[in-house]
Design a protein around this motif. Structure first.
Motif, PDB file in Angstrom:
ATOM      1  N   ALA A 301      10.867  17.435 -20.561  1.00  0.00           N
ATOM      2  CA  ALA A 301       9.660  17.798 -19.818  1.00  0.00           C
ATOM      3  C   ALA A 301       9.001  19.034 -20.412  1.00  0.00           C
ATOM      4  CB  ALA A 301      10.007  18.031 -18.346  1.00  0.00           C
ATOM      5  N   ALA A 302       9.787  20.044 -20.749  1.00  0.00           N
ATOM      6  CA  ALA A 302       9.228  21.264 -21.327  1.00  0.00           C
ATOM      7  C   ALA A 302       8.614  20.994 -22.694  1.00  0.00           C
ATOM      8  CB  ALA A 302      10.306  22.339 -21.431  1.00  0.00           C
ATOM      9  N   ALA A 303       9.276  20.164 -23.498  1.00  0.00           N
ATOM     10  CA  ALA A 303       8.737  19.842 -24.824  1.00  0.00           C
ATOM     11  C   ALA A 303       7.405  19.109 -24.702  1.00  0.00           C
ATOM     12  CB  ALA A 303       9.742  19.001 -25.613  1.00  0.00           C
ATOM     13  N   MET A 304       7.286  18.193 -23.752  1.00  0.00           N
ATOM     14  CA  MET A 304       6.012  17.497 -23.547  1.00  0.00           C
ATOM     15  C   MET A 304       4.931  18.452 -23.070  1.00  0.00           C
ATOM     16  SD  MET A 304       6.854  13.673 -22.085  1.00  0.00           S
ATOM     17  CE  MET A 304       8.192  14.086 -20.957  1.00  0.00           C
ATOM     18  N   ASP A 305       5.301  19.407 -22.229  1.00  0.00           N
ATOM     19  CA  ASP A 305       4.319  20.399 -21.772  1.00  0.00           C
ATOM     20  C   ASP A 305       3.798  21.248 -22.933  1.00  0.00           C
ATOM     21  OD1 ASP A 305       4.501  19.567 -19.155  1.00  0.00           O
ATOM     22  OD2 ASP A 305       5.983  21.075 -18.576  1.00  0.00           O
ATOM     23  N   VAL A 306       4.678  21.590 -23.860  1.00  0.00           N
ATOM     24  CA  VAL A 306       4.243  22.364 -25.026  1.00  0.00           C
ATOM     25  C   VAL A 306       3.252  21.555 -25.853  1.00  0.00           C
ATOM     26  CG1 VAL A 306       4.973  23.444 -27.185  1.00  0.00           C
ATOM     27  CG2 VAL A 306       6.338  23.758 -25.117  1.00  0.00           C
ATOM     28  N   VAL A 307       3.556  20.284 -26.086  1.00  0.00           N
ATOM     29  CA  VAL A 307       2.648  19.435 -26.851  1.00  0.00           C
ATOM     30  C   VAL A 307       1.317  19.302 -26.125  1.00  0.00           C
ATOM     31  CG1 VAL A 307       2.276  17.097 -27.738  1.00  0.00           C
ATOM     32  CG2 VAL A 307       4.505  18.202 -28.001  1.00  0.00           C
ATOM     33  N   ASP A 308       1.341  19.164 -24.805  1.00  0.00           N
ATOM     34  CA  ASP A 308       0.101  19.114 -24.032  1.00  0.00           C
ATOM     35  C   ASP A 308      -0.716  20.394 -24.220  1.00  0.00           C
ATOM     36  OD1 ASP A 308       0.035  16.595 -22.935  1.00  0.00           O
ATOM     37  OD2 ASP A 308       1.074  17.158 -21.088  1.00  0.00           O
ATOM     38  N   PHE A 309      -0.034  21.537 -24.229  1.00  0.00           N
ATOM     39  CA  PHE A 309      -0.776  22.791 -24.383  1.00  0.00           C
ATOM     40  C   PHE A 309      -1.452  22.856 -25.750  1.00  0.00           C
ATOM     41  CE2 PHE A 309      -1.498  27.206 -25.383  1.00  0.00           C
ATOM     42  CZ  PHE A 309      -2.100  27.662 -24.209  1.00  0.00           C
ATOM     43  N   ALA A 373      -5.743  11.958 -39.068  1.00  0.00           N
ATOM     44  CA  ALA A 373      -6.333  12.502 -40.290  1.00  0.00           C
ATOM     45  C   ALA A 373      -5.432  12.169 -41.462  1.00  0.00           C
ATOM     46  CB  ALA A 373      -6.497  14.013 -40.159  1.00  0.00           C
ATOM     47  N   GLU A 374      -6.032  11.664 -42.516  1.00  0.00           N
ATOM     48  CA  GLU A 374      -5.246  11.120 -43.631  1.00  0.00           C
ATOM     49  C   GLU A 374      -4.347  12.170 -44.259  1.00  0.00           C
ATOM     50  OE1 GLU A 374      -6.150   8.166 -47.345  1.00  0.00           O
ATOM     51  OE2 GLU A 374      -7.603   9.729 -46.874  1.00  0.00           O
ATOM     52  N   ASN A 375      -4.795  13.427 -44.290  1.00  0.00           N
ATOM     53  CA  ASN A 375      -4.020  14.454 -44.994  1.00  0.00           C
ATOM     54  C   ASN A 375      -3.322  15.411 -44.037  1.00  0.00           C
ATOM     55  OD1 ASN A 375      -6.237  15.728 -43.995  1.00  0.00           O
ATOM     56  ND2 ASN A 375      -6.762  16.822 -45.881  1.00  0.00           N
ATOM     57  N   SER A 376      -3.191  15.021 -42.762  1.00  0.00           N
ATOM     58  CA  SER A 376      -2.585  15.917 -41.787  1.00  0.00           C
ATOM     59  C   SER A 376      -1.075  15.975 -41.973  1.00  0.00           C
ATOM     60  CB  SER A 376      -2.910  15.453 -40.364  1.00  0.00           C
ATOM     61  OG  SER A 376      -2.212  16.231 -39.415  1.00  0.00           O
ATOM     62  N   THR A 377      -0.510  17.191 -41.902  1.00  0.00           N
ATOM     63  CA  THR A 377       0.937  17.331 -42.001  1.00  0.00           C
ATOM     64  C   THR A 377       1.612  17.098 -40.651  1.00  0.00           C
ATOM     65  OG1 THR A 377       0.764  19.721 -41.600  1.00  0.00           O
ATOM     66  CG2 THR A 377       0.729  18.972 -43.893  1.00  0.00           C
ATOM     67  N   HIS A 378       0.822  16.989 -39.571  1.00  0.00           N
ATOM     68  CA  HIS A 378       1.369  16.743 -38.243  1.00  0.00           C
ATOM     69  C   HIS A 378       0.926  15.358 -37.756  1.00  0.00           C
ATOM     70  CE1 HIS A 378       2.043  21.001 -38.458  1.00  0.00           C
ATOM     71  NE2 HIS A 378       2.567  21.046 -37.256  1.00  0.00           N
ATOM     72  N   PRO A 379       1.786  14.636 -37.073  1.00  0.00           N
ATOM     73  CA  PRO A 379       1.344  13.388 -36.449  1.00  0.00           C
ATOM     74  C   PRO A 379       0.308  13.691 -35.375  1.00  0.00           C
ATOM     75  CG  PRO A 379       3.751  13.605 -36.435  1.00  0.00           C
ATOM     76  CD  PRO A 379       3.195  14.936 -36.788  1.00  0.00           C
ATOM     77  N   PRO A 380      -0.505  12.706 -34.989  1.00  0.00           N
ATOM     78  CA  PRO A 380      -1.444  12.920 -33.886  1.00  0.00           C
ATOM     79  C   PRO A 380      -0.717  13.403 -32.637  1.00  0.00           C
ATOM     80  CG  PRO A 380      -1.924  10.872 -35.022  1.00  0.00           C
ATOM     81  CD  PRO A 380      -0.637  11.377 -35.584  1.00  0.00           C
ATOM     82  N   THR A 381      -1.351  14.323 -31.923  1.00  0.00           N
ATOM     83  CA  THR A 381      -0.685  14.963 -30.784  1.00  0.00           C
ATOM     84  C   THR A 381      -0.292  13.949 -29.722  1.00  0.00           C
ATOM     85  OG1 THR A 381      -1.983  16.952 -31.245  1.00  0.00           O
ATOM     86  CG2 THR A 381      -0.906  16.814 -29.096  1.00  0.00           C
ATOM     87  N   HIS A 382      -1.161  12.962 -29.460  1.00  0.00           N
ATOM     88  CA  HIS A 382      -0.828  11.992 -28.408  1.00  0.00           C
ATOM     89  C   HIS A 382       0.396  11.164 -28.777  1.00  0.00           C
ATOM     90  CE1 HIS A 382      -3.151   9.370 -31.083  1.00  0.00           C
ATOM     91  NE2 HIS A 382      -2.582   8.347 -30.480  1.00  0.00           N
ATOM     92  N   LEU A 383       0.601  10.907 -30.080  1.00  0.00           N
ATOM     93  CA  LEU A 383       1.793  10.155 -30.485  1.00  0.00           C
ATOM     94  C   LEU A 383       3.043  11.021 -30.396  1.00  0.00           C
ATOM     95  CD1 LEU A 383       0.591   7.983 -33.520  1.00  0.00           C
ATOM     96  CD2 LEU A 383       0.859   7.348 -31.110  1.00  0.00           C
TER      97      LEU A 383
END
Length: 426
Positions: A301-309, A373-383
């Motif tokens: 739950a805390a990890a998901m909250d961080v991603v939401d922020f 984004a093709e060159n993003s080092t992070h996956p999309p936040t929603h995923l």
């Protein structure tokens, strides 16, 4: 501020709950989810549409693999081998330039030009050398003696993950956090942005630390010395070789010299992009794995909250910028009663806590529409959030109590005051 109703949706007729500070949109049919931004990008040329489809398919395929029963780890397969091979070529080129320069300096003085060329090659090799990163000069350094309770928490998180302990904490005002291995001594430097740290709850902060320390144990190729330094070297090559765009006043010799710089400059750029492409999948895999470790340490739950922020990061950044502009305007107007610097962070927390759920949901849907984004080092936040939601839900592996949290906060108080002044003074 408020949650006034703005009548019905012009598309489906549903009521539109809103806050005057944020975009009015329809949760039901997603009318105006972009906030009036130009949607022409979705109907751009064929190449852009192809790239978007390709990167979306790639992102969803990787999401499927990372949420499977046995998610792959970085550091496996042909792309891993290819990245290390290319990094080896980069380092060998640097060594070849240095060796050639040294050989000419030692043996070439019978022809003075060759000795001078040797010195120039040694200087070039020095500029081309891999950068190991020095301790950052910006931000506020917080050492163990300054904040023993904070370092105690960091050590507990690192120990639970089997990660090395932090050597130095650097605190700044950004809405971000990161961990890097720096210098010949390979010191672990944790960077904490108060713009991210302060709005989080204590348990969410632990999840954030789990994510950052997770990068030290999850096989992130770009964090490694060999490949990471090669990326930095290629970027340095391109910066050194890239011809200036301003040709005004150039003579014939200067123009010819500029033209001769194009081939090596863009060869360096091509190698840089190739190495980034080879390490992209490993970097995104590492983010998913770091999120999983954040859930293990701080709770799902805390990890998901961080991603939401993180969806609100630009909003928090803009709020901090606006506080600085407002404070400087008040100061020039000689208005008395300026706020104490450290209250900036308390007010930021109050502001982010007041952001309504429908704005967070809008940001999440925007991530679906505009990510990949093709060159993003992070996956999309929603995923990233979806991956945390479908995995086994974890309870916190590390917790604190009120007394310990106060001690941790006390260790950061000097940094809060100094960075609060920086925010307000610009």
């Amino acid at each position: 501020m408020g949650n006034d109703m703005h009548g019905g949706c012009p598309q489906c007729g549903a009521e539109l709950p809103s806050d005057d500070r944020f975009v009015v949109w329809c949760v039901g049919c997603a009318w105006n989810v972009r906030g009036g931004a130009d949607e022409a990008g979705e109907d751009a040329g064929r190449v852009d549409r192809f790239r978007r489809r390709l990167s979306r398919a790639y992102g969803e395929e990787l999401f499927g693999r990372m949420t499977s029963a046995q998610p792959p780890r970085p550091g496996r397969g042909t792309t891993y081998a290819a990245a290390h091979a290319l990094a080896g070529v980069v380092h060998l080129l640097t060594l070849a330039v240095a060796a050639s320069g040294l050989w000419l300096v030692v043996t070439g003085w019978d022809v003075v030009f060759l000795g001078v060329l040797g010195i120039m090659l040694l200087a070039l090799a020095w500029l081309m050398r891999p950068r190991l990163h020095a301790l950052p000069r910006d931000g506020v350094r917080v050492y163990r003696g300054d904040a023993p309770a904070l370092y105690g928490l960091l050590d507990e998180v690192a120990g639970a993950l089997g990660a090395p302990r932090a050597d130095v904490v650097v605190v700044d005002a950004d809405v971000n956090a990161s961990v890097q291995v720096m210098g010949l001594r390979r010191r672990i430097v944790l960077r904490i942005g108060l713009g991210l740290w302060e709005p989080l709850t204590p348990q969410q902060r632990i999840a954030l630390l789990g994510h950052e320390f997770g990068h030290l144990v999850n096989g992130d190729t770009r964090q490694g010395l060999f490949v990471g330094s090669a990326l930095g070297t290629l970027a340095q090559w391109y910066a050194l070789l890239r011809p200036t765009d301003d040709t005004r006043g150039m003579g014939l010799i200067a123009t010819v010299a500029r033209l001769t710089m194009f081939p090596p400059a863009y060869a360096a750029l091509l190698l840089l992009r190739l190495l980034e492409h080879l390490t992209l999948r490993a970097s995104q895999q590492a983010e998913y794995l770091a999120d999983d470790l954040a859930a293990r340490i701080g709770s799902s739950a805390a990890a998901m909250d961080v991603v939401d922020f993180l969806l609100l990061a630009d909003t928090a950044t803009f709020w901090l910028h606006r506080q600085g502009v407002s404070a400087r305007t008040v100061h020039r107007g000689r208005t008395v009663g300026r706020q104490p610097a450290e209250t900036v962070w308390e007010q930021l927390r109050e502001y982010t806590d007041s952001i309504p759920p429908h704005e967070v949901e809008r940001r999440r849907r925007l991530s679906v529409l505009t990510a990949h984004a093709e060159n993003s080092t992070h996956p999309p936040t929603h995923l990233r959030r979806a991956a945390l939601a479908v995995r086994e839900q974890r309870q916190a592996g590390v917790v604190t109590d009120v007394a310990r949290e106060k001690e941790i906060d006390a260790g950061l108080d000097p940094a809060r005051r100094e960075l609060g002044r920086k925010v307000l003074n610009g």
